[in-house]
Design an enzyme around this catalytic site. Structure first.
Site, short mmCIF file in Angstrom:
data_model
loop_
_atom_site.label_atom_id
_atom_site.label_comp_id
_atom_site.label_asym_id
_atom_site.label_seq_id
_atom_site.Cartn_x
_atom_site.Cartn_y
_atom_site.Cartn_z
N TRP A 197 0.84 -1.22 0.00
CA TRP A 197 0.00 0.00 0.00
C TRP A 197 0.86 1.25 0.00
O TRP A 197 0.39 2.35 -0.25
CB TRP A 197 -0.97 0.00 1.19
CG TRP A 197 -0.33 0.19 2.55
CD1 TRP A 197 0.77 -0.44 3.03
CD2 TRP A 197 -0.76 1.08 3.60
NE1 TRP A 197 1.04 -0.02 4.31
CE2 TRP A 197 0.13 0.91 4.69
CE3 TRP A 197 -1.80 1.99 3.73
CZ2 TRP A 197 0.01 1.61 5.89
CZ3 TRP A 197 -1.93 2.70 4.92
CH2 TRP A 197 -1.03 2.51 5.98
N ASP A 198 2.16 1.08 0.25
CA ASP A 198 3.11 2.19 0.26
C ASP A 198 2.98 3.04 -1.01
O ASP A 198 3.11 4.26 -0.97
CB ASP A 198 4.56 1.67 0.33
CG ASP A 198 4.82 0.76 1.52
OD1 ASP A 198 3.91 0.03 1.92
OD2 ASP A 198 5.95 0.77 2.03
N GLU A 252 0.54 -2.97 12.71
CA GLU A 252 0.63 -4.45 12.59
C GLU A 252 0.88 -5.15 13.92
O GLU A 252 0.85 -6.38 13.98
CB GLU A 252 1.75 -4.80 11.61
CG GLU A 252 1.43 -4.44 10.18
CD GLU A 252 2.57 -4.78 9.21
OE1 GLU A 252 3.71 -4.95 9.66
OE2 GLU A 252 2.29 -4.87 8.00
N LYS A 302 2.59 0.30 16.38
CA LYS A 302 3.77 0.33 15.51
C LYS A 302 3.85 1.63 14.71
O LYS A 302 4.90 2.22 14.56
CB LYS A 302 3.70 -0.86 14.55
CG LYS A 302 4.88 -0.93 13.59
CD LYS A 302 4.79 -2.13 12.68
CE LYS A 302 5.98 -2.19 11.73
NZ LYS A 302 5.88 -3.27 10.76
N GLN A 303 2.71 2.07 14.17
CA GLN A 303 2.75 3.20 13.24
C GLN A 303 1.41 3.92 13.24
O GLN A 303 0.42 3.40 13.76
CB GLN A 303 3.08 2.71 11.84
CG GLN A 303 2.04 1.80 11.21
CD GLN A 303 2.62 0.95 10.09
OE1 GLN A 303 3.16 -0.12 10.34
NE2 GLN A 303 2.47 1.41 8.86
C1 BGC Z 1 4.71 -1.68 7.56
C2 BGC Z 1 3.71 -1.70 6.42
C3 BGC Z 1 4.43 -1.42 5.14
C4 BGC Z 1 5.56 -2.39 4.94
C5 BGC Z 1 6.38 -2.09 3.70
C6 BGC Z 1 5.81 -2.67 7.27
O1 BGC Z 1 6.78 -2.60 8.28
O2 BGC Z 1 4.08 -1.99 8.79
O3 BGC Z 1 2.70 -0.74 6.65
O4 BGC Z 1 3.54 -1.51 4.07
O5 BGC Z 1 6.43 -2.35 6.05
O6 BGC Z 1 6.95 -0.83 3.77
#
Ligand code: BGC
Length: 755
Positions: free
Chosen positions: A351-352, A493, A600-601
């Site tokens: 999704w980045d 996550e 996490k984010q």
């Molecule tokens: C993140 C995801 C991201 C992926 C690739 C993961 O660590 O939690 O949101 O899409 O890395 O960058």
């Protein structure tokens, strides 16, 4: 501005980071910023876009081409290479205005000092071509053996991917040598026994599908020398020998061409022709046209910040990385999460791309933006299959998408540090928000460019199938009057399998609204043949109206998912102190964060950022303040969302450190390189895209409404002015954001193939 980043001493521990930081790329291939003599232990790579292989049950990952830059020297019978032989001096740098990597290393030998200087680039104007110059100097009469050729023993994470590697010498280029020298007017070379033989070639055949990768290179040397050729099992090398005159530089020029069986219209003949033409042109001319192409890119992409040199450099360095991986050569190709920096994250698209990188391309090169979204449209079949596999309707996109939409994400994406066993993760099965990102990308592309053809060429169908997917996820309690989405993973996550993630539910609503809107606009006859238009509109409108969206509580905080508020409110430091191993994974069933509020984010903050107009400014601020101290920022995608929301809350000073964190993601040390025992290092294009969005849409306050560009700027302290260009609806604008207001000037039409 100084467009150079440099490293002035050799540090073995930094080899992998430098490989990312000094990457050169052109969208077709990425050359890690490593030295010519490196072997696979030092992770050199010429990483190829869009071609993958799987060996046994290892992860499917993109290919690294045979290393055509492989070169080293032996002086008076002793090999001088890094990291083996300690240098006297070492310097390397990247000119990120032009994507040119260079190094200079001196060693002290028993008889004097020998120095190697080289530079290389991934040609911007011809993406299959690489050019290199390599130079040797000594302050004594050194007996030099210069080895240069192709190393097929490439760095792989789950390889080796080439079942066979065959190499050969071909004469294809030699007849052009005279012409080459005449053309360059290098009279000083006349009479010398130059090293200018034919080219050498290596072909790798992949394990899974028998795809081929051909790597060819040719070398010219402007000095008298002897030359021999030797082919080993996995390498083919020339030995060029000469004795140095004191203080004279001996340089070779190398041109290489790489193509694969997936590249339409490519064959050996064409590769030979390109090598010959390159040889005729010579290194300097190749460099000149390469630089010219980069200048064209900067003319529309550069961002100038008056008053903050450091931010301007970091931001343009981020833009450099985005430009280096943009698939300008393709019409339906996307960008992997780690760009073209290697095989991390399986070279897959996440999704980045849609949520973090797309805006940069929309505003600077809409053709690339189209290609990114066309990739999703063209991989719809993979998404339909994935949904069916899990028993859902519609399109469930791959969490880690490779060619054809194949989901490369493994059920066990993390390795437990204590047991060494693969750990069950649910990223692939439960990160439903991926399909919404695809819809978001298609809608945003259409809105900013005004181009309807993407919708006509499968985009509409994609949106509808994604809406069908979310519809099939909805659950309604017998006595309830709203729809829920249960058992999901949101952007955070660390908390797996939760119910009613605020971000996922709001994005699902966005998908329903988008599908209903597009269906309403359809010419009913044409659409009627394929869809039950009225029924679908009714269904999606009902779903959009009744999907459950958590409301702010008495403190104004939106709960990230059902039950989040009841989790332990331990501080980030406290949670970190519970780790038993520095590489331990924080999430999953037993992770230290799982039963706490540490995330996490950015999650709710990402949702608020996208839908800020639906909330009172006070609510945006309260959630920012609540979630920020609880966020580990364990993903490079996190900071920019906090930065952008801070701008929307009129807090540019709070936004600033988060913006810098994104812009410096590939410049600073200390980013995460491990998830459990899995290597996750590489470049961070999503952070780069996030830095761009923060600058333009956050600080610059740029938005596009009904085809009109608007600005509501909130510049941070010290920024007097910001200048950039953006395109919208086929028109390019020059924008100047100042403390006294914003000037938006039309510059003319965008020359685009798609629009
Ligand atoms: C993140 C995801 C991201 C992926 C690739 C993961 O660590 O939690 O949101 O899409 O890395 O960058």
């Amino acid at each position: 501005m100084n467009w150079v980043i440099q490293e002035n001493k050799f540090c073995e521990e930094q080899i992998s980071r430098m490989g990312n930081r000094m990457l050169c790329g052109n969208g077709y291939l990425g050359i890690r910023g490593t030295l010519e003599e490196y072997r696979k232990e030092q992770m050199p790579a010429i990483n190829l876009a869009g071609i993958y292989d799987q060996v046994g049950s290892g992860w499917r990952e993109p290919l690294n081409a045979p290393n055509v830059l492989y070169t080293y020297i032996v002086v008076d019978g002793k090999k001088y290479t890094l990291p083996e032989t300690e240098p006297l001096e070492h310097h390397m740098e990247l000119d990120f205005r032009h994507g040119i990597f260079s190094r200079e290393t001196s060693w002290k030998t028993d008889r004097g000092i020998v120095t190697v200087r080289s530079e290389h680039f991934a040609c911007r104007d011809e993406v299959h071509r690489i050019a290199m110059q390599y130079q040797v100097t000594a302050d004594f009469h050194a007996e030099v053996e210069l080895y240069t050729g192709i190393d097929g023993d490439v760095w792989d994470i789950h390889g080796p991917h080439y079942d066979t590697l065959e190499s050969a010498e071909e004469q294809g280029c030699s007849q052009m040598q005279e012409a080459a020298y005449e053309n360059q007017g290098r009279s000083q070379m006349q009479g010398a026994a130059h090293e200018n033989q034919g080219c050498i070639r290596m072909r790798g055949v992949t394990h899974e599908k028998g795809d081929t990768v051909d790597a060819l290179e040719t070398v010219t040397a402007d000095f008298p020398c002897e030359r021999h050729l030797a082919a080993g099992e996995k390498e083919i090398l020339r030995r060029i020998t000469f004795v140095t005159e004191i203080g004279r530089s001996y340089y070779i020029e190398k041109t290489a061409v790489i193509f694969t069986s997936k590249d339409e219209g490519w064959n050996l003949q064409r590769a030979h022709r390109m090598l010959q033409e390159s040889k005729v042109a010579g290194y300097d001319a190749l460099k000149e046209s390469h630089c010219r192409k980069w200048e064209e890119k900067w003319a529309v992409s550069e961002v100038e910040i008056d008053g903050d040199e450091e931010a301007m450099k970091a931001l343009n360095y981020s833009i450099y990385h985005l430009l280096s991986i943009a698939p300008t050569h393709a019409s339906n190709m996307s960008i992997p999460a780690r760009g073209l920096s290697g095989q991390t994250y399986k070279g897959a698209v996440f999704w980045d791309t849609e949520m973090f990188m797309l805006d940069f391309f929309l505003f600077t090169d809409p053709d690339v933006a189209r290609s990114l979204m066309k990739y999703r449209v063209d991989t719809l079949d993979g998404a339909l299959e994935k949904a069916a596999h899990y028993g859902y309707e519609g399109a469930f996109y791959a969490w880690e998408s490779q060619e054809g939409g194949f989901d490369a994400c493994s059920d066990y994406n993390v390795t437990d540090v204590f047991t060494g066993r693969p750990q069950r993760t649910y990223f692939k099965d439960k990160q439903y928000h991926i399909s919404a990102a695809v819809v978001y990308g298609i809608m945003r592309y259409t809105q900013v460019t005004g181009d309807q053809t993407l919708l006509q060429e499968g985009g509409l169908k994609t949106v509808i199938e994604c809406a069908n997917f979310y519809y099939s996820l909805l659950l309604k309690k017998a006595a309830g009057d709203f729809y829920e989405i249960r058992d999901v993973i949101g952007p955070d996550e660390y908390h797996e399998r939760v119910n009613n993630n605020a971000y996922t539910n709001r994005m699902a609503k966005f998908v329903f609204q988008s599908a209903a809107k597009l269906l309403k606009n359809l010419e009913s006859e044409a659409a009627g043949q394929e869809y039950q238009v009225d029924e679908l509109i009714h269904r999606f409108e009902d779903a959009a109206a009744h999907i459950y969206l958590p409301k702010p509580d008495q403190d104004g905080v939106i709960e990230q998912f059902d039950g989040y508020s009841r989790l332990e409110d331990a501080s980030l430091d406290e949670v970190r102190s519970r780790l038993l191993h520095e590489k331990e994974y924080w999430g999953g069933a037993y992770g230290v964060a799982a039963e706490t509020k540490v995330i996490k984010q950015a999650d709710v903050v990402t949702m608020l950022n996208l839908f800020s107009q639906e909330y009172e400014p006070e609510i945006l601020k309260k959630n920012w303040e609540y979630y920020e101290p609880r966020t580990e920022h364990g993903s490079s995608l996190s900071s920019c969302m906090y930065a952008m929301l801070a701008c929307k809350c009129n807090m540019p000073q709070k936004a600033y450190p988060f913006f810098m964190n994104s812009a410096r993601a590939d410049l600073k040390d200390g980013g995460k390189e491990w998830a459990g025992l899995v290597y996750i290092g590489g470049t961070h294009p999503a952070a780069a895209g996030g830095a761009y969005m923060t600058a333009i849409e956050g600080f610059g306050g740029i938005s596009v409404e009904d085809g009109t560009v608007r600005s509501a700027a909130v510049l941070p302290e010290g920024w007097n002015k910001m200048k950039f260009h953006i395109c919208c609806r086929n028109i390019r604008y020059a924008v100047e954001v100042g403390r006294q207001g914003t000037k938006i000037t039309e510059e003319g039409n965008v020359h685009s193939d798609a629009l």
